[in-house]
Design a protein around this motif. Structure first.
Motif, PDB file in Angstrom:
ATOM      1  N   LEU A  27      37.335-102.571 -91.795  1.00  0.00           N
ATOM      2  CA  LEU A  27      38.365-102.996 -90.849  1.00  0.00           C
ATOM      3  C   LEU A  27      39.750-102.791 -91.440  1.00  0.00           C
ATOM      4  N   LEU A  28      39.921-103.133 -92.711  1.00  0.00           N
ATOM      5  CA  LEU A  28      41.232-102.942 -93.354  1.00  0.00           C
ATOM      6  C   LEU A  28      41.606-101.462 -93.418  1.00  0.00           C
ATOM      7  N   LEU A  29      40.662-100.604 -93.744  1.00  0.00           N
ATOM      8  CA  LEU A  29      40.940 -99.168 -93.778  1.00  0.00           C
ATOM      9  C   LEU A  29      41.283 -98.645 -92.378  1.00  0.00           C
ATOM     10  N   PHE A  30      40.559 -99.093 -91.375  1.00  0.00           N
ATOM     11  CA  PHE A  30      40.835 -98.686 -89.997  1.00  0.00           C
ATOM     12  C   PHE A  30      42.239 -99.126 -89.579  1.00  0.00           C
ATOM     13  N   LEU A  31      42.585-100.374 -89.867  1.00  0.00           N
ATOM     14  CA  LEU A  31      43.925-100.872 -89.524  1.00  0.00           C
ATOM     15  C   LEU A  31      45.005-100.133 -90.297  1.00  0.00           C
ATOM     16  N   PHE A  32      44.719 -99.792 -91.553  1.00  0.00           N
ATOM     17  CA  PHE A  32      45.685 -99.029 -92.350  1.00  0.00           C
ATOM     18  C   PHE A  32      45.937 -97.661 -91.725  1.00  0.00           C
ATOM     19  N   VAL A  33      44.878 -96.966 -91.332  1.00  0.00           N
ATOM     20  CA  VAL A  33      45.034 -95.646 -90.708  1.00  0.00           C
ATOM     21  C   VAL A  33      45.802 -95.774 -89.391  1.00  0.00           C
ATOM     22  N   LEU A  34      45.436 -96.747 -88.571  1.00  0.00           N
ATOM     23  CA  LEU A  34      46.094 -96.941 -87.285  1.00  0.00           C
ATOM     24  C   LEU A  34      47.578 -97.275 -87.456  1.00  0.00           C
ATOM     25  N   LEU A  35      47.874 -98.269 -88.264  1.00  0.00           N
ATOM     26  CA  LEU A  35      49.259 -98.713 -88.405  1.00  0.00           C
ATOM     27  C   LEU A  35      50.120 -97.713 -89.168  1.00  0.00           C
ATOM     28  N   SER A  36      49.576 -97.072 -90.189  1.00  0.00           N
ATOM     29  CA  SER A  36      50.378 -96.091 -90.928  1.00  0.00           C
ATOM     30  C   SER A  36      50.656 -94.857 -90.070  1.00  0.00           C
ATOM     31  N   THR A  37      49.723 -94.467 -89.214  1.00  0.00           N
ATOM     32  CA  THR A  37      49.969 -93.348 -88.303  1.00  0.00           C
ATOM     33  C   THR A  37      51.041 -93.719 -87.290  1.00  0.00           C
ATOM     34  N   MET A  38      50.982 -94.931 -86.768  1.00  0.00           N
ATOM     35  CA  MET A  38      52.009 -95.376 -85.823  1.00  0.00           C
ATOM     36  C   MET A  38      53.382 -95.417 -86.500  1.00  0.00           C
ATOM     37  N   TRP A  39      53.437 -95.899 -87.724  1.00  0.00           N
ATOM     38  CA  TRP A  39      54.696 -95.963 -88.469  1.00  0.00           C
ATOM     39  C   TRP A  39      55.240 -94.552 -88.724  1.00  0.00           C
ATOM     40  N   MET A  40      54.362 -93.640 -89.121  1.00  0.00           N
ATOM     41  CA  MET A  40      54.777 -92.261 -89.373  1.00  0.00           C
ATOM     42  C   MET A  40      55.330 -91.629 -88.095  1.00  0.00           C
ATOM     43  N   LEU A  41      54.675 -91.844 -86.967  1.00  0.00           N
ATOM     44  CA  LEU A  41      55.143 -91.280 -85.708  1.00  0.00           C
ATOM     45  C   LEU A  41      56.486 -91.866 -85.286  1.00  0.00           C
ATOM     46  N   LEU A  42      56.682 -93.150 -85.519  1.00  0.00           N
ATOM     47  CA  LEU A  42      57.970 -93.771 -85.207  1.00  0.00           C
ATOM     48  C   LEU A  42      59.072 -93.177 -86.082  1.00  0.00           C
ATOM     49  N   ARG A  43      58.800 -93.011 -87.365  1.00  0.00           N
ATOM     50  CA  ARG A  43      59.792 -92.410 -88.275  1.00  0.00           C
ATOM     51  C   ARG A  43      60.096 -90.966 -87.884  1.00  0.00           C
ATOM     52  N   LEU A  44      59.064 -90.213 -87.533  1.00  0.00           N
ATOM     53  CA  LEU A  44      59.272 -88.829 -87.092  1.00  0.00           C
ATOM     54  C   LEU A  44      60.138 -88.776 -85.838  1.00  0.00           C
ATOM     55  N   THR A  45      59.891 -89.677 -84.914  1.00  0.00           N
ATOM     56  CA  THR A  45      60.670 -89.717 -83.676  1.00  0.00           C
ATOM     57  C   THR A  45      62.136 -89.970 -83.979  1.00  0.00           C
ATOM     58  N   LEU A  46      62.404 -90.949 -84.819  1.00  0.00           N
ATOM     59  CA  LEU A  46      63.793 -91.297 -85.135  1.00  0.00           C
ATOM     60  C   LEU A  46      64.476 -90.215 -85.965  1.00  0.00           C
ATOM     61  N   ARG A  47      63.735 -89.564 -86.838  1.00  0.00           N
ATOM     62  CA  ARG A  47      64.318 -88.570 -87.741  1.00  0.00           C
ATOM     63  C   ARG A  47      64.613 -87.238 -87.055  1.00  0.00           C
ATOM     64  N   THR A  48      63.856 -86.889 -86.030  1.00  0.00           N
ATOM     65  CA  THR A  48      64.007 -85.568 -85.426  1.00  0.00           C
ATOM     66  C   THR A  48      64.645 -85.582 -84.041  1.00  0.00           C
ATOM     67  N   ARG A  49      64.939 -86.730 -83.489  1.00  0.00           N
ATOM     68  CA  ARG A  49      65.437 -86.767 -82.105  1.00  0.00           C
ATOM     69  C   ARG A  49      66.829 -86.182 -81.936  1.00  0.00           C
ATOM     70  N   ASP A  50      67.670 -86.205 -82.981  1.00  0.00           N
ATOM     71  CA  ASP A  50      69.032 -85.687 -82.866  1.00  0.00           C
ATOM     72  C   ASP A  50      69.171 -84.253 -83.346  1.00  0.00           C
ATOM     73  N   ASP A  51      68.108 -83.660 -83.842  1.00  0.00           N
ATOM     74  CA  ASP A  51      68.131 -82.272 -84.309  1.00  0.00           C
ATOM     75  C   ASP A  51      67.667 -81.370 -83.165  1.00  0.00           C
ATOM     76  N   PRO A  52      68.553 -80.517 -82.634  1.00  0.00           N
ATOM     77  CA  PRO A  52      68.159 -79.704 -81.484  1.00  0.00           C
ATOM     78  C   PRO A  52      66.970 -78.781 -81.753  1.00  0.00           C
ATOM     79  N   GLN A  53      66.828 -78.308 -82.985  1.00  0.00           N
ATOM     80  CA  GLN A  53      65.725 -77.405 -83.294  1.00  0.00           C
ATOM     81  C   GLN A  53      64.419 -78.149 -83.574  1.00  0.00           C
ATOM     82  N   ARG A  54      64.488 -79.439 -83.783  1.00  0.00           N
ATOM     83  CA  ARG A  54      63.278 -80.225 -84.054  1.00  0.00           C
ATOM     84  C   ARG A  54      63.045 -81.324 -83.028  1.00  0.00           C
ATOM     85  N   ARG A  55      63.789 -81.294 -81.959  1.00  0.00           N
ATOM     86  CA  ARG A  55      63.652 -82.333 -80.938  1.00  0.00           C
ATOM     87  C   ARG A  55      62.248 -82.339 -80.351  1.00  0.00           C
ATOM     88  N   TRP A  56      61.607 -81.187 -80.298  1.00  0.00           N
ATOM     89  CA  TRP A  56      60.252 -81.114 -79.772  1.00  0.00           C
ATOM     90  C   TRP A  56      59.294 -81.977 -80.590  1.00  0.00           C
TER      91      TRP A  56
END
Length: 194
Positions: free
Chosen positions: A79-108
């Protein structure tokens, strides 16, 4: 219109509570869980782990939760490993969204990361009431998040340099812009006059 006043009147709610109790009891007695077989447990074994019995429950049921399913199948460590994968993936996606949203070539990347994040939030919320811990789309989202992270780390090419490269499907052209003779369709030959 009949309304259920207490959860004890709803057998569906009682089955969920019983399934959650069975998963927790399996994990406490077997710290590494049952190993992918919680839902296939024979009825007599299922009832040994149940916190309560109900006359309408004549068969083993599912855990009815991705979290309790992981707990029963793989124990607290799983359960801890499953939650780690789920939450770390969500965190990574949130960081990617914030980091690339203002870059026109990486907005996609930002758009795809946000879409995957919304999908994972939906999976995490709805998964509290359904046994889909081993649903392959979740693991596909995890892999796609890794692909997006890799793409975000690639150097950005200059737009002018990219425009100068001809597309791969275009045939080579001669100085006038026409295709070389070897690539032109054959011209019909005219018969000599007799």
């Amino acid at each position: 219109l009949d309304v259920i006043v207490e959860y004890k009147e709803d057998t569906s709610a009682l089955q969920r509570l019983q399934g959650w109790g069975v998963a927790f009891n399996v994990a406490t007695r077997h710290p590494l869980g049952s190993g992918f077989v919680l839902d296939a447990t024979p009825v007599d074994v299922w009832m040994e782990y149940a916190n309560f019995h109900h006359p309408d429950f004549k068969r083993a049921n599912a855990a009815h939760s991705i979290y309790f399913q992981m707990l029963g199948d793989h124990g607290f460590l799983g359960l801890l490993l499953f939650l780690f994968v789920l939450l770390s993936t969500m965190w990574m996606l949130l960081r990617l969204t914030l980091r690339t949203r203002d870059d026109p070539q990486r907005r996609w990347i930002s758009h795809y990361a946000m879409a995957l994040l919304f999908g994972l939030v939906g999976y995490a919320v709805s998964g509290a009431f359904v046994s889909l811990a081993h649903f392959d789309l979740f693991y596909t989202f995890v892999v796609l998040a890794g692909v997006l992270l890799r793409e975000s780390r690639q150097p950005v090419q200059d737009a002018k340099a990219t425009a100068a490269v001809p597309p791969l499907h275009a045939p080579p052209a001669d100085a006038r812009g026409a295709a070389p003779a070897s690539l032109r369709p054959a011209q019909p030959t005219q018969r000599a006059a007799r």
